[in-house]
Design a protein around this motif. Sequence first.
Motif, PDB file in Angstrom:
ATOM      1  N   LEU A  65      16.723  33.519  10.005  1.00  0.00           N
ATOM      2  CA  LEU A  65      15.861  33.999  11.342  1.00  0.00           C
ATOM      3  C   LEU A  65      14.583  33.145  11.076  1.00  0.00           C
ATOM      4  CD1 LEU A  65      15.939  37.856  11.339  1.00  0.00           C
ATOM      5  CD2 LEU A  65      17.313  36.144  12.841  1.00  0.00           C
ATOM      6  N   LEU A  66      14.141  32.387  12.285  1.00  0.00           N
ATOM      7  CA  LEU A  66      13.067  31.618  12.210  1.00  0.00           C
ATOM      8  C   LEU A  66      11.809  32.320  12.682  1.00  0.00           C
ATOM      9  CD1 LEU A  66      14.782  28.498  14.114  1.00  0.00           C
ATOM     10  CD2 LEU A  66      14.444  29.008  11.692  1.00  0.00           C
ATOM     11  N   LYS A  67      12.190  33.548  13.580  1.00  0.00           N
ATOM     12  CA  LYS A  67      11.189  34.190  14.281  1.00  0.00           C
ATOM     13  C   LYS A  67      11.532  35.610  14.261  1.00  0.00           C
ATOM     14  CE  LYS A  67       7.867  35.117  17.975  1.00  0.00           C
ATOM     15  NZ  LYS A  67       8.034  35.931  18.992  1.00  0.00           N
ATOM     16  N   LEU A  68      10.866  36.506  13.903  1.00  0.00           N
ATOM     17  CA  LEU A  68      11.050  37.789  14.069  1.00  0.00           C
ATOM     18  C   LEU A  68      10.053  38.657  14.741  1.00  0.00           C
ATOM     19  CD1 LEU A  68      13.400  40.171  14.330  1.00  0.00           C
ATOM     20  CD2 LEU A  68      12.700  40.814  12.022  1.00  0.00           C
ATOM     21  N   GLY A  69       9.892  38.909  15.979  1.00  0.00           N
ATOM     22  CA  GLY A  69       8.652  39.306  16.536  1.00  0.00           C
ATOM     23  C   GLY A  69       8.882  40.862  16.945  1.00  0.00           C
ATOM     24  N   ARG A  70       8.014  41.325  17.794  1.00  0.00           N
ATOM     25  CA  ARG A  70       8.306  42.805  18.352  1.00  0.00           C
ATOM     26  C   ARG A  70       9.485  42.879  19.186  1.00  0.00           C
ATOM     27  NH1 ARG A  70       5.364  44.928  22.033  1.00  0.00           N
ATOM     28  NH2 ARG A  70       4.269  43.093  22.121  1.00  0.00           N
ATOM     29  N   VAL A  71       9.657  41.679  20.406  1.00  0.00           N
ATOM     30  CA  VAL A  71      10.491  41.890  21.408  1.00  0.00           C
ATOM     31  C   VAL A  71      11.400  40.789  21.243  1.00  0.00           C
ATOM     32  CG1 VAL A  71       9.028  43.435  23.041  1.00  0.00           C
ATOM     33  CG2 VAL A  71       8.884  40.738  22.976  1.00  0.00           C
ATOM     34  N   LEU A  72      11.284  39.530  20.604  1.00  0.00           N
ATOM     35  CA  LEU A  72      12.128  38.461  20.626  1.00  0.00           C
ATOM     36  C   LEU A  72      12.490  38.239  19.085  1.00  0.00           C
ATOM     37  CD1 LEU A  72      10.803  36.086  23.338  1.00  0.00           C
ATOM     38  CD2 LEU A  72      12.918  37.476  23.325  1.00  0.00           C
ATOM     39  N   ALA A  73      13.452  37.519  18.885  1.00  0.00           N
ATOM     40  CA  ALA A  73      13.993  37.252  17.505  1.00  0.00           C
ATOM     41  C   ALA A  73      14.642  35.669  17.853  1.00  0.00           C
ATOM     42  CB  ALA A  73      14.892  38.008  16.875  1.00  0.00           C
ATOM     43  N   VAL A  74      14.450  34.872  16.868  1.00  0.00           N
ATOM     44  CA  VAL A  74      15.128  33.493  17.170  1.00  0.00           C
ATOM     45  C   VAL A  74      15.782  33.191  15.790  1.00  0.00           C
ATOM     46  CG1 VAL A  74      14.461  31.073  17.563  1.00  0.00           C
ATOM     47  CG2 VAL A  74      13.283  32.775  18.643  1.00  0.00           C
ATOM     48  N   GLY A  75      16.882  32.863  15.882  1.00  0.00           N
ATOM     49  CA  GLY A  75      17.725  32.696  14.608  1.00  0.00           C
ATOM     50  C   GLY A  75      18.535  31.291  14.745  1.00  0.00           C
ATOM     51  N   ASP A  76      18.991  30.490  13.601  1.00  0.00           N
ATOM     52  CA  ASP A  76      19.789  29.355  13.854  1.00  0.00           C
ATOM     53  C   ASP A  76      20.950  29.634  12.710  1.00  0.00           C
ATOM     54  OD1 ASP A  76      18.861  28.860  11.300  1.00  0.00           O
ATOM     55  OD2 ASP A  76      17.881  26.759  12.142  1.00  0.00           O
ATOM     56  N   ALA A  77      22.091  28.823  12.889  1.00  0.00           N
ATOM     57  CA  ALA A  77      23.227  29.013  12.043  1.00  0.00           C
ATOM     58  C   ALA A  77      23.805  28.002  11.937  1.00  0.00           C
ATOM     59  CB  ALA A  77      24.098  30.315  12.537  1.00  0.00           C
ATOM     60  N   LEU A  78      24.544  27.655  10.747  1.00  0.00           N
ATOM     61  CA  LEU A  78      25.389  26.486  10.389  1.00  0.00           C
ATOM     62  C   LEU A  78      26.807  27.039  10.233  1.00  0.00           C
ATOM     63  CD1 LEU A  78      23.361  24.108   8.132  1.00  0.00           C
ATOM     64  CD2 LEU A  78      24.017  23.681  10.611  1.00  0.00           C
TER      65      LEU A  78
END
Length: 140
Positions: A104-117
């Motif tokens: 996870l790159l960002k875990l906010g209150r309403v949005l989360a951003v992740g990346d994967a290989l």
Amino acid sequence: MTLKMDAAALNDFLAREFEQVASDFTVESASEDLLVMRLKVSDAHLRPGGTVSGPSMFGLVDLAIYCAILSKIGPVGLSVTTNASIDFMRKPESGRDLLARCRLLKLGRVLAVGDALIYSDGQDAPVARSSMTYSIPPKR
């Protein structure tokens, strides 16, 4: 941030809430920094020519990043994908399961951003990379 769900809890959640696909996927490990999910590749995941289909790889990474989010926030079933990008870089090795390694790159209150290989099991070079954004429902 400490884990609210470990690999066993995530696999139980998938078996309960996503029984239609849970037998294809296993959370191998979950830590504060990384989640690893396995796609147990079968004939149902192959396209003509014997390679794993793009939709199967997309499904793996979508579910893996979703589980990475749940590992941090707990069993919030209605978190949904709002944006997705995937780059297919090389053909997966025939006869091998796929592993998605997510962070996870960002875990906010309403949005989360992740990346994967995504890797063919036992191989060093990734077959695909993906980034996704999820909407987290408000707490009630």
